[in-house]
Scaffold this motif. Structure first.
Motif, PDB file in Angstrom:
ATOM      1  N   ASN A 432      85.554 -20.509 -64.878  1.00  0.00           N
ATOM      2  CA  ASN A 432      86.632 -21.340 -64.352  1.00  0.00           C
ATOM      3  C   ASN A 432      86.111 -22.616 -63.710  1.00  0.00           C
ATOM      4  OD1 ASN A 432      88.486 -19.526 -65.242  1.00  0.00           O
ATOM      5  ND2 ASN A 432      89.413 -19.122 -63.253  1.00  0.00           N
ATOM      6  N   GLN A 436      87.336 -26.248 -64.794  1.00  0.00           N
ATOM      7  CA  GLN A 436      87.949 -27.108 -63.788  1.00  0.00           C
ATOM      8  C   GLN A 436      87.237 -28.457 -63.729  1.00  0.00           C
ATOM      9  OE1 GLN A 436      88.088 -25.545 -59.798  1.00  0.00           O
ATOM     10  NE2 GLN A 436      89.617 -27.037 -59.153  1.00  0.00           N
ATOM     11  N   GLU A 440      89.039 -31.991 -64.327  1.00  0.00           N
ATOM     12  CA  GLU A 440      88.963 -33.057 -63.328  1.00  0.00           C
ATOM     13  C   GLU A 440      88.393 -34.336 -63.949  1.00  0.00           C
ATOM     14  OE1 GLU A 440      89.911 -33.254 -60.256  1.00  0.00           O
ATOM     15  OE2 GLU A 440      90.197 -31.208 -59.514  1.00  0.00           O
ATOM     16  N   TYR A 583      92.566 -22.573 -63.156  1.00  0.00           N
ATOM     17  CA  TYR A 583      91.620 -23.594 -62.696  1.00  0.00           C
ATOM     18  C   TYR A 583      92.272 -24.979 -62.705  1.00  0.00           C
ATOM     19  CZ  TYR A 583      91.261 -24.289 -67.749  1.00  0.00           C
ATOM     20  OH  TYR A 583      91.554 -24.494 -69.076  1.00  0.00           O
ATOM     21  N   VAL A 585      93.998 -28.633 -62.184  1.00  0.00           N
ATOM     22  CA  VAL A 585      93.622 -29.787 -61.388  1.00  0.00           C
ATOM     23  C   VAL A 585      94.624 -29.948 -60.248  1.00  0.00           C
ATOM     24  CG1 VAL A 585      93.227 -32.271 -61.431  1.00  0.00           C
ATOM     25  CG2 VAL A 585      92.639 -30.879 -63.421  1.00  0.00           C
TER      26      VAL A 585
END
Length: 653
Positions: A432, A436, A440, A583, A585
């Motif tokens: 995760n 993530q 991002e 996960y 944003v």
């Protein structure tokens, strides 16, 4: 329901949907001594994993006589023969059937059984045992023991030393362990947790004949949604196999509108045989609602994967990863004299030959100059050049994925999160975090692309057209073509009505020497249609410098929308951004919540309307009209931070 082991065995549970598969294993630390019987024995020992028999009949005889002394009868539940006709595995079970507690009209077999597998030396080993019965046993009977049989029945020495999970060195090369040392429990918990947190999470588990985990595939909701936008070209990354990682990971990867890698799904394979890859590709196809990619890129060394691609995706263009091939080149040619010169020559013919005829001519010259006729690796590449050489594959769209000469390892989705020593448990713990980080990174690139503009390098109105449409990363690539346009000299070859044939001579430097390259551009003045012999647009989805030079010569101020692909646009809203994941944003929190709420509302509307054709058509037409009204409104909101929302809400009413 899978196999339940006896009390000595460790039990790992992997859930798939509503089904539970229980996998019987013996802990490695459990030492089992050899079983020996002498002529005074009057009973057969309790079956245990690791017992060895010389033949299938001997194994059957043992279990039949053990069953008689315990008071039950035996039948064959499953058996499978190999190509040579010999039984590869079989399951011997208690033949008793009892009525179920739920439905007295139905019966179920007793659970007592042993599983036997054929070993490479022709003997049979007990791989799993279930001792418990779901019924009362009958009257035992004792048979005399066959002395010859007692002498040959013993424990596998490998089992004595290392436990039943021990496999031979040759087997280890063919099969990777999945779920050992607590990894199976970590994977199980991860899959269950993801399914709880992400309603669009998909996973599939392939069990072998002994109900052990053979292969696994999974994809989260965001990855599945990203496939809708970027799944046209998929690279199959098997770097973990080729680099001997502990985690037998296979990833399906694409590129997004910023040119960043995007994950579509992951697989764990116990072996690299074609059947495992076929199962994996079929799982991906099922996960993506039966929509195949338009092109697939794989490692050129893996023949079993190539066979699987041909089986599952028979009509899809299949290419070999060029960066992977060129990365192996130094190792292959290091034994040759002047290997550096040879490498430079090969790189030149690969990257700087625009036509197939020129490629074949230069390749033939290299083979002659360096006496490479006996080099099997290069000979194979030459025979399969249509799968990897740029001059042969430029006619199709590959999103720039397979040709990047600067690319090192293709394991781009998990760089920094996995290495050769990473265990499966450590990998799922970091999974995760890796995704993530990718999400991002995409979010930051989206913000930069939408909030400011890259500076143009020319005064061309066409460049400004691309500036307003494309993400920063893709606009930078377009700018390289605008800069390169200065090296192009344009001449009219001949005209045929509205169709004009141009010759474009490009000045370039190759091996520190000036060189001229000639390409043909066909331009239709009526519909502004362009066709360049370099196939850059077909290959990468961007207009080439030769076409831009012709447009400049024709005094064209704006290109048709067909030359500005939605795939690279910065203002296209893509579904995967709003999909709820474990996960997600943080910045997209409100949008994700609104998206989730609207999806629930749409589901309830669909449920109400689907009963009748008339109501279904009404809702469908209403949604189409609503979408047409929404698009200009959202476009205005997206491009301006000072919009009178109330004013534009009237567009909906």
């Amino acid at each position: 329901m899978g196999e339940r082991s006896h009390s000595d065995a460790q039990l790992d549970t992997i859930s798939s949907g509503t089904e539970e598969h229980l996998i019987s294993r013996l802990p490695k630390e459990c030492k089992i001594g050899a079983i020996t019987l002498d002529e005074s024995d009057d009973v057969y020992p309790v079956p245990r994993p690791g017992m060895i028999f010389r033949s299938e009949p001997e194994a059957r005889l043992y279990y039949t006589r053990y069953a008689n002394q315990m008071g039950f009868n035996v039948k064959t539940r499953t058996s499978k023969r190999g190509r040579e006709g010999k039984v590869k595995y079989l399951i011997l079970v208690c033949s008793e059937r009892t009525k179920t507690a739920i439905d007295a009209s139905k019966k179920q077999y007793c659970t007592a059984r042993i599983n036997l597998t054929l070993r490479k030396d022709g003997t049979y080993r007990v791989s799993a045992v279930t001792l418990g019965h779901n019924h009362e046993l009958g009257t035992p009977s004792v048979f005399p023991i066959n002395i010859e049989m007692k002498c040959k029945r013993k424990m596998d020495p490998e089992v004595i030393d290392m436990g039943v999970n021990k496999i031979s060195e040759q087997d280890q090369k063919e099969r990777h362990g999945i779920g050992e040392n607590g990894d199976g429990d970590a994977l199980q918990k991860y899959l269950v947790r993801m399914q709880e947190q992400d309603r669009n999470f998909f996973y599939a588990i392939d069990l072998d004949d002994l109900f052990s985990v053979k292969n696994v595939f999974w994809s989260d909701g965001r990855s599945r949604a990203a496939y809708e936008s970027f799944g046209d070209v998929v690279t199959v990354d098997t770097s973990c196999f080729s680099n001997h990682y502990k985690v037998p990971l296979v990833t399906f990867v694409g590129v997004n509108h910023h040119g960043q890698s995007v994950l579509f799904g992951c697989g764990l394979l116990s072996s690299e045989d074609s059947q495992s890859f076929i199962w994996l590709f079929e799982s991906l196809l099922h996960c993506m609602s039966g929509v195949p990619p338009q092109g697939i890129v794989t490692d050129h060394c893996c023949r079993t994967m190539q066979k699987a691609v041909e089986t599952v995706y028979p009509s899809i263009p299949h290419r070999w990863c060029l960066s992977n091939i060129m990365g192996k080149l130094p190792e292959v040619i290091q034994e040759y004299a002047n290997c550096k010169t040879l490498r430079d020559r090969v790189q030149n013919v690969v990257y700087d030959t625009p036509t197939t005829d020129e490629f074949e001519e230069k390749w033939k010259k290299i083979v002659e100059d360096f006496d490479l006729k006996e080099n099997k690796w290069l000979k194979e590449l030459s025979l399969e050049r249509h799968r990897w050489a740029p001059s042969f594959v430029r006619g199709g769209f590959w999103a720039g994925m397979y040709i990047n000469p600067q690319s090192g390892s293709r394991l781009t989705c998990f760089d920094g999160y996995i290495n050769r020593q990473t265990t499966l448990k450590q990998f799922v713990d970091q999974y995760n975090n890796a995704l993530q980080y990718k999400a991002e990174k995409e979010y930051i690139a989206d913000i930069h692309s939408s909030s400011n503009s890259q500076t143009c390098v020319t005064s061309s109105s066409i460049e400004r057209q691309f500036q307003s449409a494309y993400t920063h990363a893709k606009f930078v690539e377009v700018q390289r073509e605008f800069v390169g346009k200065a090296d192009c000299n344009v001449f009219v070859a001949f005209e045929d009505g509205s169709i004009c044939h141009y010759n474009v001579i490009e000045d370039m430097i190759t091996e520190d020497k000036p060189k001229e390259s000639l390409v043909e551009v066909i331009y239709n003045r009526e519909d502004c249609d362009l066709k360049c012999s370099c196939h850059f647009f077909e290959f990468r989805g961007l207009l080439c410098r030769h076409s831009l030079a012709v447009l400049s010569q024709e005094r064209v101020k704006e290109v048709p929308c067909k030359y500005i692909l939605d795939r690279w646009r910065k203002n296209v809203q893509r579904k995967h951004v709003y999909v709820k994941t474990s996960y997600g944003v943080e910045h997209f929190g409100p949008q994700v919540q609104r998206f989730d709420l609207l999806c629930n509302q749409f589901n309830s509307i669909a449920a109400a309307a689907a009963e009748f054709e008339g109501t279904s058509s009404f809702v469908k037409d209403t949604l189409c009209n609503l979408k047409e009204k929404l698009e200009p409104w959202t476009s205005l909101l997206r491009n301006s931070s000072h919009v009178d929302v109330q004013k534009h809400s009237n567009m909906i009413n």
